[in-house]
Every structure is written in C-alpha cells, then in structure tokens.
Design an enzyme around this catalytic site. Structure first.
Site, PDB file in Angstrom:
ATOM      1  N   HIS A  27       0.831  -1.220   0.000  1.00 45.00           N
ATOM      2  CA  HIS A  27       0.000   0.000   0.000  1.00 45.00           C
ATOM      3  C   HIS A  27       0.859   1.262   0.000  1.00 45.00           C
ATOM      4  CE1 HIS A  27      -3.788  -2.189   0.585  1.00 45.00           C
ATOM      5  NE2 HIS A  27      -3.119  -2.951   1.445  1.00 45.00           N
ATOM      6  N   ASN A  80     -10.219  -3.178   2.095  1.00 46.44           N
ATOM      7  CA  ASN A  80      -9.945  -3.030   0.673  1.00 46.44           C
ATOM      8  C   ASN A  80     -11.230  -2.678  -0.075  1.00 46.44           C
ATOM      9  OD1 ASN A  80      -7.127  -3.635   0.548  1.00 46.44           O
ATOM     10  ND2 ASN A  80      -7.572  -5.806   0.751  1.00 46.44           N
ATOM     11  N   TYR A  93       0.683  -4.982  11.466  1.00 42.46           N
ATOM     12  CA  TYR A  93       0.496  -3.583  11.093  1.00 42.46           C
ATOM     13  C   TYR A  93       1.122  -2.646  12.123  1.00 42.46           C
ATOM     14  CZ  TYR A  93      -2.388  -4.237   6.950  1.00 42.46           C
ATOM     15  OH  TYR A  93      -2.825  -4.541   5.690  1.00 42.46           O
TER      16      TYR A  93
END
Length: 505
Positions: free
Chosen positions: A54, A127, A337
């Site tokens: 990303h 997404n 993350y």
C-alpha cells in the site's frame, strides 16, 4: 503583514538563504556553517521508509454520522450510537505498486479508515473487495513478494504471479474480483469499501455478534477500460490522488453509506462454510445488509507527508464494543500492522497529531514509556508500572468490553478447519462468474485473463492457470484454453492492441 525571518530548526536567525559560508579566495566551504549542515542533513533524512504494501496512496479527512439508531442494539461502541458524528481520516491506496507507481495499474485498492472516537481511535483497515487472496497470515510475505519484482531483473513477472496463485487455489475468489472491473476503479470516490474480515460487536448487555462492514459509494461504482487505464498510467500517474483532491477542493464531497451484515454469535459454529475465512463472503440472502450511517470526506490534508504518509492504521486499534474474531488473517494483521508502524514511522508514532486520539485524554493512561521521539509524558508522580499502590491507572475489563475473547473448544492446530460443508476454494468464485457477472462482464474478464495468462512463459504454470479457471467455471476454462491456443506463444500474445497488461497486479 509582519516581516518574517528565516531561522534554524532551533529558532536562531539565519544569515543567508542563498550562500554558504566560505573561507579564503578559493571559496572553501566550512563545517562551521551549521545552517548549511542542518539543511543538508535534514534533506538526507526527510523521508521515512515507504510502506512495503500500500505504498502509493492518498486520503482526506471527514466525518462519520450514524443514521440508524437501531444499530446500537448490536454494539456499545460510542461511534455507533444514535446520531453520533465522529471525525475521521481515510487513506486509499494500491497494494503492490511502489510509491511512484501509476494509480491506474490493475490492483486491489486499500480502504483504510481512522475514527477519532470519544473512547480512543478505531481503525478499520480494508480493501475495495470483500475478500482476499489468502486466508492465513503465514502466507502473506510470500504472496506480496510474488506480486512485486524479480530479484535479478527488477521487473514484475506474470509467471511469478500465476505460479503463486495456481498453487494457492484459495486465491480464486479474489482473483476473479481482481480480473473483473473492480480491479481498475475509475476513481477512489467511485469504488466500494469493505472491512473484509469478520469482526465482533458487543452490545451494552454483553451480547456478542459477528459483523462485516460494507461501504457503498453514493457516487456509484465505475471502472476504467484496459485502454483508459493504460492511457492514464502514461499521462497522469497520480490520477486518483488528483481526482479526490480536486473534488473535495471544489466542495463536491464524496460519501459512502455504511451497511453491515450481522451474524448471531451461535450461527458461526455450524454455518455451512467457515464464516471467518477471508476468501469467502456471507451471502446477503443469509445475512442482509443493515444501514448504519454515512461517511463524508470534506477536508483535504494540509501537508501530505505529515498527515497521510505518516498516518498509521492498525487493525489492533479497537474500542469498547468492537473486537477481533478467529479470522487467521486478521489475527496476523493485528501484530504486523502496528509493528510495521513502529519500524517505519517510529516507536511513538501514535503521538503524532494525525495519529493521536482526540478524546478528552488523548494519550490516555498508557504505561508505554520512553523510546525515540517521545515528547508526551505524565507528571513525575505518576507511576510507570502496574499494578501499583499509588493511585495509578488500572485495567477494567467491563469498561473495555472484553472484546478480544471468544469461545474456543478445540486444540491448537496448523491444519485448516474442516467443520463446514462448503469450505471449498472455487465455489464462490464460480457463483460470482455465473450468477453475478452479465454477458459483457464475462467477456471482459475472459479478455483480461487471456491477456494476463497469455504473458506467462512457463508451459506448466500456464496449464495450471487454465485448470485454475476451469475449476472456477468449466465453460470459462474452455474458452480460455481456446483463446490461448489461438493467440500462440507468450511473446505474440502481448502485441499492442490485445489489451493485456504486463504484471500490473
């Protein structure tokens, strides 16, 4: 207007913006010119590592407003209570491309949201598709590497992509989405958003539910043709960033309707397929969409680096009334993350204004301590450990909602669960092709697959790709084989005008 004077980062006046300090007739620059050294050293360090995934994206600020008061029956989360309006940040992105890659390569699009709630920040990192390529986080680094670049030539490679996909049949549902029109959205404003994972909601009475998030674009859903996407990739690589910025600047604020699917807690135990499998959707006939509220983006960032590049979104950022599920991909992301942000932006990334909570006590009563760039701190009398006997903060399971727990009645295993009757990899992809796609969409996906698989040089991988699509739908597989045989060798399949794109996933 008062006159402004240049200073160093430490606030001292600067003698010149134009000329460095030199000594002698031959103009040797001196290291005592601390402003010159500061400028060059800062310049060398003005970037942070780009996101591994990303990397290319943009975003904007806005609000989320609850329109359905009944949704509070399912969750106690403050942002979902009747009439509540919550400030938020959205970041959209491509998945595989680097930070300088064109916005219009065929790719899933990231749909990351940060809600600045009265109980802390809630991040929803999804997404523009409701499913993903894999169902277990242990495969994620391998999947991403298969979509990136070869180590030798540094080129992207269809063989590498299809080798991975055909050896992981669970990818079929997402690849079907990707090769369709959703793989080339016309703009970020004109695409849907999904939480994708299954999450847990807990209401005020302690009842638990499973939930999936769907953000429906009020602008409609529109895609680009292959030729349009290729043209834009060459003429305006920042097409999506520009489109979002200019529409918001003009007052044309994009909006999405948030709807959710709710599954009663007990239903998950014997549902016909694993409801926590990220490669599956829940049929709307079983669990219809329920209105929640409206998301509106109405403010552009003032500084892209500070507010978008340094923005960090983590699925681990829950608030009371919302929790995780036994989704194996979600559980892996809960670690990875936040860990990526500590590396990429810094240990104290949550202290940055764009990431800091906006509730009454923005830094809460955390026992996190020190680390690089730490600037927020409690008073000297506040204890830095728990438990303590000096009146320091203490945990409260009731206040937190105990959101991280669910029942487990099995042993820890590495094999996939086999408790559900319809846990196959190709069924939902085939249903999507046969029952959702119209004739034009079927023709488009066949054209796209023909071009993409046509660029595969390995006969073995190409044959596996044909079998892959035959497993999705026998007629589609037969048409693909016929098209590939007619097209000939890979080097012939990529001639201009055939519509294929070289490894743009």
């Amino acid at each position: 207007m008062s006159e402004k004077f240049t200073t160093t980062n430490a606030g001292a006046p600067v003698a010149s913006d134009q000329h460095s300090q030199t000594v002698g007739n031959d103009g040797v620059t001196t290291l005592t010119d601390h402003y010159l050294v500061e400028k060059l050293a800062q310049f060398n360090r003005e970037r942070v590592p780009e996101r591994v995934v990303h990397a290319k994206g943009g975003g904007a600020f806005g609000t989320f407003t609850v329109t359905n008061p009944e949704i509070a029956n399912y969750t106690r989360a403050a942002l979902f209570q009747p009439g509540v309006e919550t400030e938020m940040l959205a970041r959209f992105s491509s998945v595989a491309g680097e930070s300088g890659s064109p916005d219009t390569w065929r790719d899933p699009r990231g749909f990351a949201l940060k809600f600045y709630t009265s109980e802390g920040n809630y991040d929803l990192v999804g997404n523009n598709t409701p499913v993903f390529f894999i169902r277990d986080g242990i495969k994620f680094p391998d999947f991403i590497r298969s979509q990136k670049r070869l180590p030798g030539s540094h080129l992207r490679d269809n063989d590498m992509q299809w080798d991975f996909w055909t050896l992981q049949p669970e990818s079929a549902h997402q690849v079907t989405w990707l090769m369709g029109e959703r793989g080339l959205p016309r703009s970020w404003r004109e695409m849907q958003g999904y939480g994708s994972h299954t999450y847990q909601w807990i209401n005020a009475e302690g009842e638990r539910f499973w939930v999936k998030y769907h953000f429906k674009s009020q602008q409609g859903v529109h895609g680009l043709s292959i030729d349009e996407a290729a043209q834009l990739a060459g003429s305006d690589g920042d097409h999506h960033i520009r489109d979002l910025y200019e529409h918001i600047e003009a007052g044309d604020f994009p909006r999405w309707d948030l709807k959710v699917q709710i599954m009663p807690y007990e239903d998950a135990k014997d549902y016909r397929f694993n409801p926590f499998d990220l490669t599956k959707v829940w049929p709307h006939g079983d669990y219809p969409l329920i209105d929640v509220g409206v998301m509106e983006l109405n403010k552009n960032p003032e500084n892209y680096f500070a507010q978008i590049e340094q923005a960090t979104f983590a699925p681990s950022n829950f608030v009371p009334g919302i929790g995780a599920s036994p989704d194996k991909m979600l559980m892996a992301r809960i670690f990875s993350y936040a860990d990526a942000h500590r590396y990429r932006v810094g240990t104290n990334h949550a202290d940055l204004p764009v990431n800091a909570a906006k509730n009454a006590d923005p830094h809460g009563h955390s026992y996190s301590k020190d680390g690089a760039m730490r600037y927020s701190f409690s008073s000297a009398s506040t204890p830095v450990y728990a438990p303590n006997s000096t009146g320091g903060a203490h945990a409260d399971a009731e206040r937190a909602g105990d959101a991280g727990n669910w029942e487990s009645d099995g042993e820890m295993v590495r094999a996939a669960a086999t408790l559900h009757a319809e846990d196959d990899d190709f069924g939902q992809a085939g249903t999507m092709y046969r029952e959702v796609f119209d004739d034009q969409q079927k023709a488009h996906i066949l054209e796209q697959i023909t071009g993409h698989v046509g660029a595969v040089k390995s006969d073995d991988i190409r044959e596996r790709a044909i079998q892959y699509w035959t497993n999705v739908d026998a007629d589609l597989g037969a048409k693909l084989r016929s098209n590939l045989e007619a097209a000939g060798a890979p080097e012939e399949a990529g001639e201009p005008g055939t519509g294929w794109e070289p490894a743009q996933v």
